[in-house]
Design a protein around this motif. Structure first.
Motif, mmCIF file in Angstrom:
data_model
loop_
_atom_site.group_PDB
_atom_site.id
_atom_site.type_symbol
_atom_site.label_atom_id
_atom_site.label_comp_id
_atom_site.label_asym_id
_atom_site.label_seq_id
_atom_site.Cartn_x
_atom_site.Cartn_y
_atom_site.Cartn_z
ATOM 1 N N ILE A 132 24.816 -43.032 12.269
ATOM 2 C CA ILE A 132 25.634 -42.463 11.197
ATOM 3 C C ILE A 132 26.787 -43.406 10.882
ATOM 4 C CG2 ILE A 132 27.126 -40.530 10.512
ATOM 5 C CD1 ILE A 132 25.673 -38.795 12.540
ATOM 6 N N MET A 133 27.178 -43.475 9.628
ATOM 7 C CA MET A 133 28.403 -44.165 9.241
ATOM 8 C C MET A 133 29.320 -43.157 8.561
ATOM 9 S SD MET A 133 30.267 -46.920 9.152
ATOM 10 C CE MET A 133 29.218 -48.384 9.305
ATOM 11 N N ILE A 134 30.480 -42.910 9.156
ATOM 12 C CA ILE A 134 31.471 -42.026 8.549
ATOM 13 C C ILE A 134 32.516 -42.886 7.842
ATOM 14 C CG2 ILE A 134 33.277 -40.307 8.955
ATOM 15 C CD1 ILE A 134 31.639 -39.216 11.235
ATOM 16 N N VAL A 135 32.709 -42.633 6.560
ATOM 17 C CA VAL A 135 33.714 -43.336 5.767
ATOM 18 C C VAL A 135 34.862 -42.360 5.527
ATOM 19 C CG1 VAL A 135 34.210 -44.584 3.634
ATOM 20 C CG2 VAL A 135 31.946 -44.755 4.690
ATOM 21 N N ARG A 136 35.991 -42.661 6.128
ATOM 22 C CA ARG A 136 37.167 -41.781 6.089
ATOM 23 C C ARG A 136 38.255 -42.409 5.217
ATOM 24 N NH1 ARG A 136 41.117 -41.451 11.350
ATOM 25 N NH2 ARG A 136 42.946 -40.515 10.337
ATOM 26 N N GLU A 137 38.724 -41.677 4.228
ATOM 27 C CA GLU A 137 39.867 -42.146 3.453
ATOM 28 C C GLU A 137 41.081 -42.192 4.381
ATOM 29 O OE1 GLU A 137 43.002 -42.988 1.093
ATOM 30 O OE2 GLU A 137 42.960 -41.144 2.251
ATOM 31 N N SER A 138 41.864 -43.270 4.358
ATOM 32 C CA SER A 138 42.861 -43.448 5.420
ATOM 33 C C SER A 138 44.281 -43.735 4.951
ATOM 34 C CB SER A 138 42.405 -44.573 6.362
ATOM 35 O OG SER A 138 42.170 -45.769 5.650
ATOM 36 N N THR A 139 44.555 -43.675 3.652
ATOM 37 C CA THR A 139 45.941 -43.888 3.213
ATOM 38 C C THR A 139 46.469 -42.730 2.374
ATOM 39 O OG1 THR A 139 45.217 -45.152 1.263
ATOM 40 C CG2 THR A 139 45.763 -46.404 3.248
ATOM 41 N N GLY A 140 45.706 -41.653 2.263
ATOM 42 C CA GLY A 140 46.141 -40.512 1.471
ATOM 43 C C GLY A 140 45.962 -39.221 2.232
ATOM 44 N N GLY A 141 45.822 -38.139 1.490
ATOM 45 C CA GLY A 141 45.591 -36.853 2.109
ATOM 46 C C GLY A 141 46.815 -36.298 2.814
ATOM 47 N N ILE A 142 46.586 -35.421 3.751
ATOM 48 C CA ILE A 142 47.665 -34.655 4.377
ATOM 49 C C ILE A 142 48.542 -35.505 5.284
ATOM 50 C CG2 ILE A 142 46.458 -33.892 6.456
ATOM 51 C CD1 ILE A 142 47.543 -31.017 5.722
ATOM 52 N N TYR A 143 48.053 -36.653 5.749
ATOM 53 C CA TYR A 143 48.860 -37.493 6.619
ATOM 54 C C TYR A 143 49.956 -38.241 5.858
ATOM 55 C CZ TYR A 143 45.316 -36.790 10.268
ATOM 56 O OH TYR A 143 44.457 -36.246 11.191
ATOM 57 N N PHE A 144 49.781 -38.403 4.561
ATOM 58 C CA PHE A 144 50.742 -39.161 3.775
ATOM 59 C C PHE A 144 51.344 -38.361 2.621
ATOM 60 C CE2 PHE A 144 48.065 -42.350 5.784
ATOM 61 C CZ PHE A 144 48.987 -43.310 6.194
ATOM 62 N N GLY A 145 50.803 -37.174 2.341
ATOM 63 C CA GLY A 145 51.243 -36.404 1.180
ATOM 64 C C GLY A 145 52.680 -35.912 1.282
ATOM 65 N N GLU A 146 53.313 -35.771 0.144
ATOM 66 C CA GLU A 146 54.670 -35.228 0.040
ATOM 67 C C GLU A 146 54.635 -33.949 -0.800
ATOM 68 O OE1 GLU A 146 57.247 -36.363 1.563
ATOM 69 O OE2 GLU A 146 56.588 -38.363 2.238
ATOM 70 N N PRO A 147 55.502 -32.969 -0.491
ATOM 71 C CA PRO A 147 56.533 -32.992 0.559
ATOM 72 C C PRO A 147 55.964 -32.792 1.954
ATOM 73 C CG PRO A 147 56.507 -30.857 -0.515
ATOM 74 C CD PRO A 147 55.525 -31.722 -1.274
ATOM 75 N N ARG A 148 56.757 -33.204 2.935
ATOM 76 C CA ARG A 148 56.416 -33.014 4.328
ATOM 77 C C ARG A 148 57.703 -32.896 5.128
ATOM 78 N NH1 ARG A 148 53.057 -37.587 6.558
ATOM 79 N NH2 ARG A 148 53.653 -36.663 8.567
ATOM 80 N N GLY A 149 57.619 -32.337 6.321
ATOM 81 C CA GLY A 149 58.782 -32.242 7.172
ATOM 82 C C GLY A 149 58.910 -30.882 7.821
ATOM 83 N N ILE A 150 60.031 -30.684 8.516
ATOM 84 C CA ILE A 150 60.359 -29.413 9.152
ATOM 85 C C ILE A 150 61.699 -28.954 8.588
ATOM 86 C CG2 ILE A 150 60.854 -28.217 11.319
ATOM 87 C CD1 ILE A 150 59.112 -30.273 12.754
ATOM 88 N N GLU A 151 61.724 -27.753 8.058
ATOM 89 C CA GLU A 151 62.941 -27.237 7.448
ATOM 90 C C GLU A 151 63.337 -25.918 8.084
ATOM 91 O OE1 GLU A 151 61.938 -26.755 3.341
ATOM 92 O OE2 GLU A 151 61.066 -24.771 3.651
ATOM 93 N N THR A 152 64.648 -25.625 8.009
ATOM 94 C CA THR A 152 65.153 -24.350 8.498
ATOM 95 C C THR A 152 65.378 -23.427 7.302
ATOM 96 O OG1 THR A 152 66.246 -25.409 10.387
ATOM 97 C CG2 THR A 152 66.980 -23.184 9.792
ATOM 98 N N MET A 153 64.782 -22.241 7.361
ATOM 99 C CA MET A 153 64.879 -21.301 6.254
ATOM 100 C C MET A 153 66.134 -20.436 6.376
ATOM 101 S SD MET A 153 60.868 -20.243 5.802
ATOM 102 C CE MET A 153 60.721 -19.532 7.444
ATOM 103 N N ALA A 154 66.388 -19.650 5.356
ATOM 104 C CA ALA A 154 67.612 -18.840 5.303
ATOM 105 C C ALA A 154 67.713 -17.850 6.455
ATOM 106 C CB ALA A 154 67.679 -18.105 3.968
ATOM 107 N N ASP A 155 66.570 -17.354 6.956
ATOM 108 C CA ASP A 155 66.605 -16.371 8.037
ATOM 109 C C ASP A 155 66.635 -17.011 9.415
ATOM 110 O OD1 ASP A 155 64.077 -17.383 8.222
ATOM 111 O OD2 ASP A 155 63.032 -15.466 8.023
ATOM 112 N N GLY A 156 66.761 -18.362 9.447
ATOM 113 C CA GLY A 156 66.856 -19.071 10.714
ATOM 114 C C GLY A 156 65.543 -19.571 11.264
ATOM 115 N N GLN A 157 64.425 -19.112 10.722
ATOM 116 C CA GLN A 157 63.129 -19.624 11.149
ATOM 117 C C GLN A 157 62.932 -21.062 10.666
ATOM 118 O OE1 GLN A 157 59.576 -16.938 11.207
ATOM 119 N NE2 GLN A 157 60.776 -15.827 9.667
ATOM 120 N N GLN A 158 62.095 -21.790 11.382
ATOM 121 C CA GLN A 158 61.733 -23.129 10.944
ATOM 122 C C GLN A 158 60.342 -23.107 10.339
ATOM 123 O OE1 GLN A 158 62.614 -25.455 14.641
ATOM 124 N NE2 GLN A 158 63.913 -26.641 13.264
ATOM 125 N N ARG A 159 60.110 -24.038 9.425
ATOM 126 C CA ARG A 159 58.816 -24.124 8.754
ATOM 127 C C ARG A 159 58.387 -25.587 8.690
ATOM 128 N NH1 ARG A 159 58.340 -21.493 2.899
ATOM 129 N NH2 ARG A 159 59.982 -23.020 2.472
#
Length: 370
Positions: A132-159
């Motif tokens: 088998i040959m698997i061809v994986r896209e490697s510069t896009g998708g969820i690993y590079f997409g924006e926005p990204r990060g960890i934020e603190t919401m108004a109720d104190g939870q993190q997302r």
């Protein structure tokens, strides 16, 4: 004799330097036998670069990679760097190289060699002849997409936020690589996504379908949801020829496919950029086994995945198909002799060290080149 090809070697961390040492011995063999000569240099990446330079990869090493005809990469990472911030982890070295060099198509073959059929956890009649040959896209998708990060919401939870995003051009260019490879193989491409629940997956399916109908009518195209593909890789892996998919699904499915073969220590990969006007394309080659810090320094790592990565480098970057085939034949030869490192050890076989396996491959090369 191909000469003056610039090759940047990045051994990295863990078992990376150990397995890379066995491959540099093959480069010396090619030079000594007047088969090929390379202009080689080494650089630091990952934890080794963090210790020396304070960053996973320096701009200087990135520039050297851009100026090379190919990059041969080992592995990065280790527990001593686990507590570093997310933006300074050793793995950023490979992500940076993919981004800065535009290496968008990751090629991961999963091939079962006859001598290792019993090493797979699947039944022999399921995996015999697997290729088998698997061809994986490697510069896009969820690993590079924006926005990204960890934020603190108004109720104190993190997302935590990550974004799956693909454009038409990103999908089309990696699909072209898959279609072109299929033309050299069995002429079949299976495109994998989650078009049933993700808009990015729906766009992926639409773009790949249109490209296949327009430019590759001779290639048989099928589509499969990622969860079903995972199941099918275990149930009947030989149904596949070339699989093309996005970054996240490709990461998961290629590791799953690799275990059909019996060991991560056996499998290489290539990550290719787009060809320029002269036909030259930047490329990086690496084994998929990672740095394996638990066995680093013990001399027991399997160097064959790194060796097969060199063979892929010769084939895809330098068009040295005969030389690549000779290296692959040498690897098969030592396995047929019953030599095994610990990860692929079987009853009745001979356990060898990293250096002994590398020496056996070079001895087989000497016989094949005679």
């Amino acid at each position: 004799m191909p000469a003056n090809k610039k090759l940047l070697i990045l051994p990295g961390d863990g078992i990376g330097p150990e397995v890379m040492q066995e491959v540099t011995g093959i480069l010396e063999f090619l030079d000594r036998r007047n088969i090929a000569t390379f202009d080689t240099s080494e650089g630091l990446v990952g934890g080794a670069s963090i210790e020396a330079e304070g960053v996973p990869i320096t701009p200087e090493v990135v520039a050297r990679a851009k100026g090379s005809d190919a990059v041969l990469f080992g592995a990065v990472g280790g527990p001593q760097w686990d507590k570093l911030g997310f933006d300074c982890r050793p793995e950023l070295a490979i992500l940076t190289l993919r981004r800065e060099l535009g290496l968008f198509a990751n090629l991961r073959p999963a091939t079962v060699l006859d001598a290792l059929i019993d090493a797979s956890t699947l039944k022999p009649d399921i995996v015999r002849g697997l290729d088998i040959m698997i061809v994986r896209e490697s510069t896009g998708g969820i690993y590079f997409g924006e926005p990204r990060g960890i934020e603190t919401m108004a109720d104190g939870q993190q997302r935590g936020i990550n974004t799956e995003v693909y454009t038409t051009s990103e999908i089309e260019r990696v699909a072209r690589v898959a279609f072109d490879l299929a033309r050299q193989r069995q002429g079949r491409v299976c495109s994998v996504e989650k078009a049933n629940v993700m808009e990015s997956g729906l766009l992926w399916r639409q773009v790949v379908t249109a490209l296949g109908a327009r430019d590759y009518p001779d290639v048989a195209l099928s589509h499969m949801y990622a969860d079903n593909c995972a199941m099918q890789l275990v149930r009947n892996p030989r149904q596949f020829d070339v699989i093309v998919t996005g970054n996240l699904f490709g990461d998961i499915l290629s590791d799953l496919a690799s275990m059909c073969t019996g060991s991560l220590g056996m499998l290489p990969s290539a990550t290719l950029g787009a060809p320029d006007e002269s036909g030259r394309r930047l490329a990086l080659y690496e084994p998929i086994h990672g740095s394996a810090p638990d066995i680093a320094g013990k001399g027991i790592a399997n160097p064959l995945a790194q060796t097969f990565s060199l063979a892929m480098l010769l084939r895809y970057s330098f068009d040295m198909t005969e030389e690549a085939a000779m290296i692959e034949a040498a690897c098969r030869s030592v396995l047929e002799q019953g030599l095994r490192t610990g990860d692929i050890m079987q009853p009745g076989m001979t356990r060898v060290t990293t250096n002994e396996m590398g020496a056996a491959v070079r001895a087989a090369l000497e016989r094949l080149a005679a």
